[in-house]
Structure formats: C-alpha cells, structure tokens
Design a protein around this motif. Structure first.
Motif, PDB file in Angstrom:
ATOM      1  N   LEU A 115       0.850  -1.178   0.000  1.00 23.66           N
ATOM      2  CA  LEU A 115       0.000   0.000   0.000  1.00 23.66           C
ATOM      3  C   LEU A 115       0.893   1.237   0.000  1.00 23.66           C
ATOM      4  O   LEU A 115       1.691   1.423   0.923  1.00 23.66           O
ATOM      5  CB  LEU A 115      -0.904   0.002   1.227  1.00 23.66           C
ATOM      6  N   GLU A 116       0.787   2.045  -1.037  1.00 24.41           N
ATOM      7  CA  GLU A 116       1.601   3.252  -1.177  1.00 24.41           C
ATOM      8  C   GLU A 116       0.705   4.471  -1.025  1.00 24.41           C
ATOM      9  O   GLU A 116      -0.343   4.553  -1.653  1.00 24.41           O
ATOM     10  CB  GLU A 116       2.280   3.280  -2.553  1.00 24.41           C
ATOM     11  N   PHE A 117       1.122   5.409  -0.182  1.00 22.17           N
ATOM     12  CA  PHE A 117       0.379   6.648   0.031  1.00 22.17           C
ATOM     13  C   PHE A 117       1.259   7.781  -0.469  1.00 22.17           C
ATOM     14  O   PHE A 117       2.404   7.925  -0.019  1.00 22.17           O
ATOM     15  CB  PHE A 117       0.016   6.802   1.512  1.00 22.17           C
ATOM     16  N   GLU A 118       0.742   8.571  -1.430  1.00 20.62           N
ATOM     17  CA  GLU A 118       1.547   9.552  -2.144  1.00 20.62           C
ATOM     18  C   GLU A 118       0.853  10.913  -2.173  1.00 20.62           C
ATOM     19  O   GLU A 118      -0.367  10.979  -2.278  1.00 20.62           O
ATOM     20  CB  GLU A 118       1.755   9.096  -3.591  1.00 20.62           C
ATOM     21  N   SER A 119       1.655  11.978  -2.085  1.00 18.71           N
ATOM     22  CA  SER A 119       1.103  13.332  -2.241  1.00 18.71           C
ATOM     23  C   SER A 119       2.140  14.214  -2.935  1.00 18.71           C
ATOM     24  O   SER A 119       3.346  14.040  -2.757  1.00 18.71           O
ATOM     25  CB  SER A 119       0.704  13.921  -0.887  1.00 18.71           C
ATOM     26  N   PRO A 120       1.661  15.172  -3.741  1.00 26.17           N
ATOM     27  CA  PRO A 120       2.563  16.040  -4.511  1.00 26.17           C
ATOM     28  C   PRO A 120       3.470  16.893  -3.617  1.00 26.17           C
ATOM     29  O   PRO A 120       3.088  17.287  -2.516  1.00 26.17           O
ATOM     30  CB  PRO A 120       1.601  16.950  -5.292  1.00 26.17           C
ATOM     31  N   THR A 121       4.664  17.153  -4.137  1.00 25.88           N
ATOM     32  CA  THR A 121       5.617  18.012  -3.437  1.00 25.88           C
ATOM     33  C   THR A 121       6.558  18.658  -4.447  1.00 25.88           C
ATOM     34  O   THR A 121       6.720  18.159  -5.562  1.00 25.88           O
ATOM     35  CB  THR A 121       6.431  17.225  -2.390  1.00 25.88           C
ATOM     36  N   GLU A 122       7.186  19.743  -4.012  1.00 27.87           N
ATOM     37  CA  GLU A 122       8.222  20.385  -4.827  1.00 27.87           C
ATOM     38  C   GLU A 122       9.603  20.123  -4.241  1.00 27.87           C
ATOM     39  O   GLU A 122      10.593  20.666  -4.713  1.00 27.87           O
ATOM     40  CB  GLU A 122       7.929  21.880  -4.944  1.00 27.87           C
ATOM     41  N   VAL A 123       9.676  19.294  -3.218  1.00 26.89           N
ATOM     42  CA  VAL A 123      10.946  18.920  -2.605  1.00 26.89           C
ATOM     43  C   VAL A 123      11.724  18.091  -3.634  1.00 26.89           C
ATOM     44  O   VAL A 123      11.137  17.304  -4.376  1.00 26.89           O
ATOM     45  CB  VAL A 123      10.692  18.116  -1.298  1.00 26.89           C
ATOM     46  N   PRO A 124      13.066  18.248  -3.699  1.00 22.21           N
ATOM     47  CA  PRO A 124      13.863  17.523  -4.698  1.00 22.21           C
ATOM     48  C   PRO A 124      13.720  15.997  -4.609  1.00 22.21           C
ATOM     49  O   PRO A 124      13.523  15.436  -3.524  1.00 22.21           O
ATOM     50  CB  PRO A 124      15.298  17.943  -4.376  1.00 22.21           C
TER      51      PRO A 124
END
Length: 135
Positions: A115-124
């Motif tokens: 189970l993968e939980f993902e959210s957008p970021t601008e971190v490198p």
C-alpha cells in the motif's frame, strides 16, 4: 455517458480478523457493507475518504503470502500526515521519500499487499523526510 464509474480492489485474505484490524484500527478504514454467513464476516467493503476496497477470506488459504507483487497507490493530499498517523498506531511504514514529485510512504498488509500513500511536493527527488525534518 460514462459506463465505468469506479474500480475497487478486491483482496483475498488469509485471516479476515487480522486484515480487518489492520485496515480499520491501523489505516482508519470503515466497514460500509459486509456479508456474515454463520456469524463470521466473510466479505466486506471498506472505505476511507474517497477510496474503497473489498476483502474476502479464502475458504482454503493458499500457502505463503498472497499479495506479493500487488500494490495500490493511494493519491493523497498529505502523505506525511498519514505516515505519522499510521506509525502512531503502531504500523510499520517506510520513511517517506520523494519520487516522481511525490512524497511516498509504503506499508505491507498482513497478506503481503503493498500500500503506497503519495502526495505532490516540490521537494527535490530522492529526499527523505529525515533530511528535511530531523527527529
């Protein structure tokens, strides 16, 4: 007209009791529907926010982990908050790391489903949470 409205993963599990505990107490899903022949849940529909999945216990469990090679990628507003929530409940989750412009944390359920939980970021890319928020 859209004919297909939703896809809902349907996991076969070796222990409904263990899986329900993991998904409800651990991940925060709620049971929305269930089938209970002979006073034991055999199938259920679980939901959390905008996601759903179904569980059904094998009548005769196969040998080994059944979920190996199967993963779900939950698209979230804040995967870091979920990481903290899940680990505070005693679940093992991978340290969040940035991949494809997303914070990603992963867990494996009792049957080996990833189970993968993902959210957008601008971190490198490839940044780990501990590199931006030391403990």
């Amino acid at each position: 007209m859209m004919n297909i409205k939703q896809v809902v993963p349907f996991f076969r599990v070796t222990s409904m009791e263990q899986s329900l505990s993991y998904y409800t107490a651990g991940l925060g899903f709620t049971i929305k529907n269930k089938w209970i022949p002979e006073e034991k849940i055999r199938w259920c529909w679980l939901e959390r926010d905008g996601s759903a999945l179904m569980l059904q216990e094998f009548s005769k469990p196969p040998e080994g982990k059944v979920g190996i090679g199967v993963s779900l990628a939950f698209q979230c507003e804040d995967a870091l908050a979920l990481y903290r929530e899940f680990t505070s409940r005693g679940l093992e989750a991978s340290e969040p790391q940035v991949g494809n412009n997303m914070w990603v944390t992963c867990l494996t359920d009792p049957d080996g489903y990833r189970l993968e939980f993902e959210s957008p970021t601008e971190v490198p890319e490839e940044t780990r949470l501990s590199e931006v928020q030391p403990s």
